[in-house]
Design a protein around this motif. Sequence first.
Motif, PDB file in Angstrom:
ATOM      1  N   GLU A 183      15.786   7.575   4.292  1.00 29.01           N
ATOM      2  CA  GLU A 183      14.296   7.545   4.589  1.00 29.01           C
ATOM      3  C   GLU A 183      14.002   6.205   4.938  1.00 29.01           C
ATOM      4  OE1 GLU A 183      10.471   8.638   5.489  1.00 29.01           O
ATOM      5  OE2 GLU A 183      12.401  10.114   5.028  1.00 29.01           O
ATOM      6  N   ARG A 184      14.132   5.188   3.847  1.00 31.01           N
ATOM      7  CA  ARG A 184      13.849   3.656   4.300  1.00 31.01           C
ATOM      8  C   ARG A 184      14.414   3.148   2.986  1.00 31.01           C
ATOM      9  NH1 ARG A 184       7.656   1.885   3.194  1.00 31.01           N
ATOM     10  NH2 ARG A 184       8.983   0.133   2.825  1.00 31.01           N
ATOM     11  N   ASP A 185      14.227   1.786   2.971  1.00 30.41           N
ATOM     12  CA  ASP A 185      14.869   0.781   1.916  1.00 30.41           C
ATOM     13  C   ASP A 185      13.963   0.786   0.817  1.00 30.41           C
ATOM     14  OD1 ASP A 185      13.927  -2.404   2.309  1.00 30.41           O
ATOM     15  OD2 ASP A 185      13.596  -0.985   3.787  1.00 30.41           O
ATOM     16  N   LEU A 186      14.353   0.650  -0.519  1.00 34.85           N
ATOM     17  CA  LEU A 186      13.261   0.360  -1.648  1.00 34.85           C
ATOM     18  C   LEU A 186      13.961  -0.766  -2.356  1.00 34.85           C
ATOM     19  CD1 LEU A 186      10.509   1.328  -2.621  1.00 34.85           C
ATOM     20  CD2 LEU A 186      11.969   2.885  -4.066  1.00 34.85           C
ATOM     21  N   GLY A 187      13.581  -2.039  -2.258  1.00 33.85           N
ATOM     22  CA  GLY A 187      14.342  -3.037  -3.046  1.00 33.85           C
ATOM     23  C   GLY A 187      15.854  -3.144  -2.493  1.00 33.85           C
ATOM     24  N   ASN A 188      16.603  -2.989  -3.511  1.00 33.21           N
ATOM     25  CA  ASN A 188      18.089  -2.988  -3.109  1.00 33.21           C
ATOM     26  C   ASN A 188      18.822  -1.473  -3.336  1.00 33.21           C
ATOM     27  OD1 ASN A 188      18.008  -2.456  -5.857  1.00 33.21           O
ATOM     28  ND2 ASN A 188      19.501  -3.869  -6.510  1.00 33.21           N
ATOM     29  N   GLN A 189      17.879  -0.781  -2.952  1.00 35.02           N
ATOM     30  CA  GLN A 189      18.553   0.757  -2.774  1.00 35.02           C
ATOM     31  C   GLN A 189      17.948   1.471  -1.476  1.00 35.02           C
ATOM     32  OE1 GLN A 189      16.786   2.112  -6.709  1.00 35.02           O
ATOM     33  NE2 GLN A 189      18.813   2.183  -7.535  1.00 35.02           N
ATOM     34  N   TRP A 190      18.486   2.489  -1.129  1.00 38.65           N
ATOM     35  CA  TRP A 190      18.353   3.368  -0.121  1.00 38.65           C
ATOM     36  C   TRP A 190      17.582   4.577  -0.683  1.00 38.65           C
ATOM     37  CZ3 TRP A 190      17.984   0.903   4.237  1.00 38.65           C
ATOM     38  CH2 TRP A 190      18.837  -0.201   4.551  1.00 38.65           C
ATOM     39  N   VAL A 191      16.501   4.994  -0.031  1.00 37.33           N
ATOM     40  CA  VAL A 191      16.028   6.322  -0.288  1.00 37.33           C
ATOM     41  C   VAL A 191      16.625   7.523   0.567  1.00 37.33           C
ATOM     42  CG1 VAL A 191      13.796   7.601  -0.563  1.00 37.33           C
ATOM     43  CG2 VAL A 191      13.830   5.063  -0.892  1.00 37.33           C
ATOM     44  N   VAL A 192      17.550   8.176  -0.088  1.00 39.12           N
ATOM     45  CA  VAL A 192      18.273   9.257   0.593  1.00 39.12           C
ATOM     46  C   VAL A 192      17.525  10.770   0.352  1.00 39.12           C
ATOM     47  CG1 VAL A 192      20.494  10.090   0.790  1.00 39.12           C
ATOM     48  CG2 VAL A 192      20.075   7.805   0.325  1.00 39.12           C
ATOM     49  N   THR A 193      17.217  11.137   1.476  1.00 43.53           N
ATOM     50  CA  THR A 193      16.638  12.604   1.407  1.00 43.53           C
ATOM     51  C   THR A 193      17.757  13.564   1.678  1.00 43.53           C
ATOM     52  OG1 THR A 193      16.073  12.290   3.763  1.00 43.53           O
ATOM     53  CG2 THR A 193      14.476  11.618   1.974  1.00 43.53           C
ATOM     54  N   ASP A 194      18.799  13.419   2.132  1.00 42.43           N
ATOM     55  CA  ASP A 194      20.060  14.414   2.428  1.00 42.43           C
ATOM     56  C   ASP A 194      21.334  13.748   2.329  1.00 42.43           C
ATOM     57  OD1 ASP A 194      20.932  16.953   2.868  1.00 42.43           O
ATOM     58  OD2 ASP A 194      20.623  16.668   5.256  1.00 42.43           O
ATOM     59  N   GLY A 195      22.252  14.539   2.099  1.00 39.44           N
ATOM     60  CA  GLY A 195      23.845  14.037   1.863  1.00 39.44           C
ATOM     61  C   GLY A 195      24.339  13.564   0.577  1.00 39.44           C
ATOM     62  N   LEU A 196      23.270  13.281  -0.453  1.00 39.58           N
ATOM     63  CA  LEU A 196      23.672  12.943  -1.791  1.00 39.58           C
ATOM     64  C   LEU A 196      22.764  14.014  -2.730  1.00 39.58           C
ATOM     65  CD1 LEU A 196      23.994   9.248  -1.563  1.00 39.58           C
ATOM     66  CD2 LEU A 196      25.788  10.848  -1.757  1.00 39.58           C
ATOM     67  N   LEU A 198       0.715  -1.229   0.140  1.00 35.72           N
ATOM     68  CA  LEU A 198       0.141  -0.052  -0.031  1.00 35.72           C
ATOM     69  C   LEU A 198       0.879   1.399  -0.032  1.00 35.72           C
ATOM     70  CD1 LEU A 198      -2.980   0.874   0.137  1.00 35.72           C
ATOM     71  CD2 LEU A 198      -2.503   1.155   2.742  1.00 35.72           C
ATOM     72  N   PRO A 199       0.643   2.158  -0.937  1.00 38.43           N
ATOM     73  CA  PRO A 199       1.394   3.296  -0.908  1.00 38.43           C
ATOM     74  C   PRO A 199       1.434   4.127   0.464  1.00 38.43           C
ATOM     75  CG  PRO A 199       0.168   3.357  -2.852  1.00 38.43           C
ATOM     76  CD  PRO A 199      -0.462   2.229  -2.114  1.00 38.43           C
ATOM     77  N   GLN A 200       2.409   4.647   0.935  1.00 36.20           N
ATOM     78  CA  GLN A 200       2.481   5.326   2.412  1.00 36.20           C
ATOM     79  C   GLN A 200       2.829   6.883   2.173  1.00 36.20           C
ATOM     80  OE1 GLN A 200       5.192   3.498   4.771  1.00 36.20           O
ATOM     81  NE2 GLN A 200       4.749   4.962   6.577  1.00 36.20           N
ATOM     82  N   ALA A 201       3.540   7.267   1.287  1.00 41.69           N
ATOM     83  CA  ALA A 201       4.036   8.619   1.186  1.00 41.69           C
ATOM     84  C   ALA A 201       4.938   8.770   0.035  1.00 41.69           C
ATOM     85  CB  ALA A 201       5.125   9.001   2.255  1.00 41.69           C
ATOM     86  N   VAL A 202       4.854   9.918  -0.777  1.00 38.38           N
ATOM     87  CA  VAL A 202       5.482  10.290  -1.890  1.00 38.38           C
ATOM     88  C   VAL A 202       6.762  11.232  -1.602  1.00 38.38           C
ATOM     89  CG1 VAL A 202       5.554  11.552  -4.088  1.00 38.38           C
ATOM     90  CG2 VAL A 202       3.613  10.156  -3.273  1.00 38.38           C
ATOM     91  N   VAL A 203       8.025  10.797  -1.625  1.00 41.34           N
ATOM     92  CA  VAL A 203       9.287  11.392  -1.227  1.00 41.34           C
ATOM     93  C   VAL A 203       9.747  12.477  -2.550  1.00 41.34           C
ATOM     94  CG1 VAL A 203      11.682  11.505  -0.475  1.00 41.34           C
ATOM     95  CG2 VAL A 203       9.869  10.099   0.286  1.00 41.34           C
ATOM     96  N   ARG A 204       9.506  13.788  -2.437  1.00 42.65           N
ATOM     97  CA  ARG A 204       9.800  14.508  -3.839  1.00 42.65           C
ATOM     98  C   ARG A 204      11.328  14.656  -4.121  1.00 42.65           C
ATOM     99  NH1 ARG A 204       5.184  14.343  -6.498  1.00 42.65           N
ATOM    100  NH2 ARG A 204       3.407  14.705  -4.917  1.00 42.65           N
ATOM    101  N   ASP A 205      12.001  14.332  -5.074  1.00 43.18           N
ATOM    102  CA  ASP A 205      13.347  14.510  -5.382  1.00 43.18           C
ATOM    103  C   ASP A 205      14.184  13.806  -4.589  1.00 43.18           C
ATOM    104  OD1 ASP A 205      12.607  16.367  -7.635  1.00 43.18           O
ATOM    105  OD2 ASP A 205      12.604  18.018  -6.112  1.00 43.18           O
ATOM    106  N   ALA A 206      13.747  12.433  -4.429  1.00 37.38           N
ATOM    107  CA  ALA A 206      14.557  11.739  -3.608  1.00 37.38           C
ATOM    108  C   ALA A 206      15.705  10.834  -4.497  1.00 37.38           C
ATOM    109  CB  ALA A 206      13.849  10.549  -2.949  1.00 37.38           C
ATOM    110  N   VAL A 207      16.812  10.623  -3.867  1.00 33.75           N
ATOM    111  CA  VAL A 207      18.000  10.132  -4.450  1.00 33.75           C
ATOM    112  C   VAL A 207      18.064   8.763  -4.112  1.00 33.75           C
ATOM    113  CG1 VAL A 207      20.543  10.007  -4.904  1.00 33.75           C
ATOM    114  CG2 VAL A 207      19.320  12.169  -4.802  1.00 33.75           C
TER     115      VAL A 207
END
Length: 383
Positions: free
Chosen positions: A335-348, A292-301
């Motif tokens: 922010e959290r993991d997404l498959g084999n990637q990390w959702v990064v909101t700051d630092g990159l 279930l969709p929980q949130a939308v992260v804008r311009d995430a890396v």
Amino acid sequence: MPTFRSLLTILLVAIALAPAAPSARAQQQGGERPPMPVTVVTLQASDVTLTSTLPGRVTASGVAEVRPQVSGIVTERLFEEGKPVEQGAPLYRIDAASYEAAKAAAEASLAQAQAQFRAADREKTRQEELRQRNVTSQQVLDDAVAAVDAATAAVKVAEAQVLAATIDLERTTITAPISGTVGLSQTTQGALVTAGQASALTVIRKLDPVYVDVTQSAAEILQWRRSGQHLAEDAGTRIALRLADGGTYEHEGVLAAAEPHVNETTGVIVLRLEFPNPEQFLLPGMYVQVELPQAVVRDAVLAPQEGVTRDRRGRPVAMVVNAENQIETRELTVERDLGNQWVVTDGLAPGDRIIVAGLQKVSPGMTVLPEERAAADAAAPAN
């Protein structure tokens, strides 16, 4: 003139000094090592929809428990168990002899009431003619009019009795109240059934579409709405379904409804999801998991997990190759993991080159030789 002994001494000194000459020459030329090769991934920014995995169970979109509305002996079962039935299709037949007799009696009472009405109406007409000639009194005429009214009411009562008897007679054939798949029969031919009995004769379930009811915390719902989404308006949001064996259901579902109430004890909201089920692969009671969709992260890396490590304090860090091909260490906000990637909101940032292979051989400030990872290798973690 030099002697043999002096010549031998000069030759031995020359041989001893010969190997040292190249080493000294290399030291004079600097002796620097070539840049260490590393594998990097160039990052891009995108809007990422975060999902949460919620457990649930499949329920039929329509359920009808078939019960008799009249009493009697079951004479016949007219359906095949476990097969689809259409609304109005006959399921059982009850012995109708007594109900046929009741209808015949009601029709006879109606005929009698109609005959009495006709007689009263003729008497009323006769009394009206006599009253015009002043042969009879007004009281007699009033009595004739009242008799017509009474006969009219009696006809209506008889018609209602005929209708009730007809309905009871029709109910001796029990029909399907909805279209769906009929279950096993809970009664047999020759069994006595009664009107309004507690046990159902069988159950019909509508299996296309099906519902999946899940619960989600009110805090996650708030986070979802703060990201610009609204549950009541998200009829087009596609939702994936994971089955008990770990496989993904081939059809996506939609959010059908959300209970406008938060459970005071658990702090959760019940969400109803609707999934197509044309092959009837999903059955009521089946355990499933909903993405279930929980949130939308804008311009995430999205950073590859193999390129993110932890420092001594447990904070996520990554090594990035800058424009001068030198290594920088970045502290990340994940922010959290997404498959084999990390959702990064700051630092990159978009365009950063994160090292995914060769981390053990480099350190901050070192000059390296970056090589972009091939797309074919992106799915597999680097060693």
